[in-house]
Each structure stands twice: as structure tokens, then as C-alpha cells.
Design a protein around this motif. Structure first.
Motif, PDB file in Angstrom:
ATOM      1  N   SER A  32       0.805  -1.220   0.000  1.00  0.00           N
ATOM      2  CA  SER A  32       0.000   0.000   0.000  1.00  0.00           C
ATOM      3  C   SER A  32       0.844   1.279   0.000  1.00  0.00           C
ATOM      4  O   SER A  32       0.301   2.365  -0.173  1.00  0.00           O
ATOM      5  CB  SER A  32      -0.932   0.006   1.214  1.00  0.00           C
ATOM      6  N   MET A  33       2.149   1.158   0.179  1.00  0.00           N
ATOM      7  CA  MET A  33       3.036   2.317   0.147  1.00  0.00           C
ATOM      8  C   MET A  33       3.609   2.562  -1.250  1.00  0.00           C
ATOM      9  O   MET A  33       4.370   3.507  -1.454  1.00  0.00           O
ATOM     10  CB  MET A  33       4.199   2.100   1.119  1.00  0.00           C
ATOM     11  N   TYR A  34       3.251   1.722  -2.212  1.00  0.00           N
ATOM     12  CA  TYR A  34       3.882   1.762  -3.520  1.00  0.00           C
ATOM     13  C   TYR A  34       2.903   2.106  -4.630  1.00  0.00           C
ATOM     14  O   TYR A  34       1.811   1.548  -4.719  1.00  0.00           O
ATOM     15  CB  TYR A  34       4.529   0.408  -3.833  1.00  0.00           C
ATOM     16  N   ALA A  35       3.328   3.032  -5.488  1.00  0.00           N
ATOM     17  CA  ALA A  35       2.629   3.259  -6.744  1.00  0.00           C
ATOM     18  C   ALA A  35       3.061   2.181  -7.737  1.00  0.00           C
ATOM     19  O   ALA A  35       4.159   1.619  -7.621  1.00  0.00           O
ATOM     20  CB  ALA A  35       2.960   4.644  -7.287  1.00  0.00           C
ATOM     21  N   VAL A  36       2.213   1.899  -8.690  1.00  0.00           N
ATOM     22  CA  VAL A  36       2.464   0.796  -9.627  1.00  0.00           C
ATOM     23  C   VAL A  36       2.287   1.276 -11.063  1.00  0.00           C
ATOM     24  O   VAL A  36       1.410   2.104 -11.350  1.00  0.00           O
ATOM     25  CB  VAL A  36       1.512  -0.381  -9.370  1.00  0.00           C
ATOM     26  N   GLY A  37       3.096   0.746 -11.933  1.00  0.00           N
ATOM     27  CA  GLY A  37       2.959   1.034 -13.350  1.00  0.00           C
ATOM     28  C   GLY A  37       2.953  -0.242 -14.164  1.00  0.00           C
ATOM     29  O   GLY A  37       3.510  -1.262 -13.755  1.00  0.00           O
TER      30      GLY A  37
END
Length: 127
Positions: free
Chosen positions: A30-35
Motif C-alpha cells: 500500500s506504500m507503492y505506486a504501480v505502473g
């Protein structure tokens, strides 16, 4: 040990749909943005879609806008890419990537912004 595992790729006819998944372990997801990025045969890897760490903000490349939708389930440590109305030009290896995000609402579109990558899943669209 961070691990990103993509799944859901395969062979589909033009106009069809696929849903890719990327399961992340080894980090507080939940602390990470994803691409999502993709690399077609003989081409450079390119941006496809991104999502903020809270899932509230998404962004898609013009080439997939209106056809691809990105979402995430932080309880399952998984992000999804729903791909509809697939075209032959969508044929590529699809990669997910993550980066620590200080903001709940930020997304990132450049490869250099991401720290961890999966191994990719092949999507082949036949005409």
C-alpha cells in the motif's frame, strides 16, 4: 526480497479481452505506486498505465486510453490491468513495476521512476 509476478497473459483474438495481474510480495504494497509497461517485438519498452498507491488516481497512455483500465486491491497485494478491445498492436510483453510513493495520490509514467520490476507476461493479439 521483493517479488513481482505477472500473470494473465495469453493468446487472444482482436477485439477480445484479457486481465493481467501483478502480485507483489516483500514490501508494504500500500506504500507503492504501480505502473504497467509493455515491450513489443523490436521496439522500446513503453508506458501503458499507472496507479497511485491508494488506487484513487490512474493514468493511461493515449494508445490504450478508453480500452485499458488499471486497478488494485491492497488487501491482496495485487494490481490488475483490464484490457478490452484488444488490437494486434497491443501484442507485447507486459511488465509491472513499483516504486515507493510519498503521496497517496501520485502516479508515475517514466521507467526511471520505478525501482522494482517483474519478469513480464506475454500478450499476443491475433487479427
Amino acid at each position: 526480497q521483493v517479488q513481482l509476478v505477472e500473470s494473465g497473459g495469453g493468446l487472444v483474438q482482436a477485439g477480445g479481452s484479457l486481465r493481467l495481474s501483478c502480485a507483489v510480495s516483500g514490501r508494504t504494497f500500500s506504500m507503492y505506486a504501480v505502473g504497467w509497461f509493455r515491450q513489443a517485438p523490436g521496439k522500446e519498452r513503453e508506458f501503458a498505465a499507472a496507479i497511485s498507491r491508494n488506487g484513487g488516481d490512474t493514468y493511461c497512455a493515449d494508445s490504450v486510453k478508453g480500452r485499458f483500465t488499471m486497478s488494485r486491491d491492497n488487501a491482496k497485494n495485487t494490481v490488475y490491468l483490464q484490457m478490452n478491445s484488444l488490437k494486434s498492436e497491443d501484442t507485447a510483453i507486459y511488465y509491472c513495476a513499483i516504486r515507493l510513493s510519498p503521496s497517496g495520490s501520485g502516479w508515475y509514467r517514466f521507467q526511471r521512476d520505478y525501482n522494482y520490476w517483474g519478469q513480464g507476461t506475454q500478450v499476443t493479439v491475433t487479427s
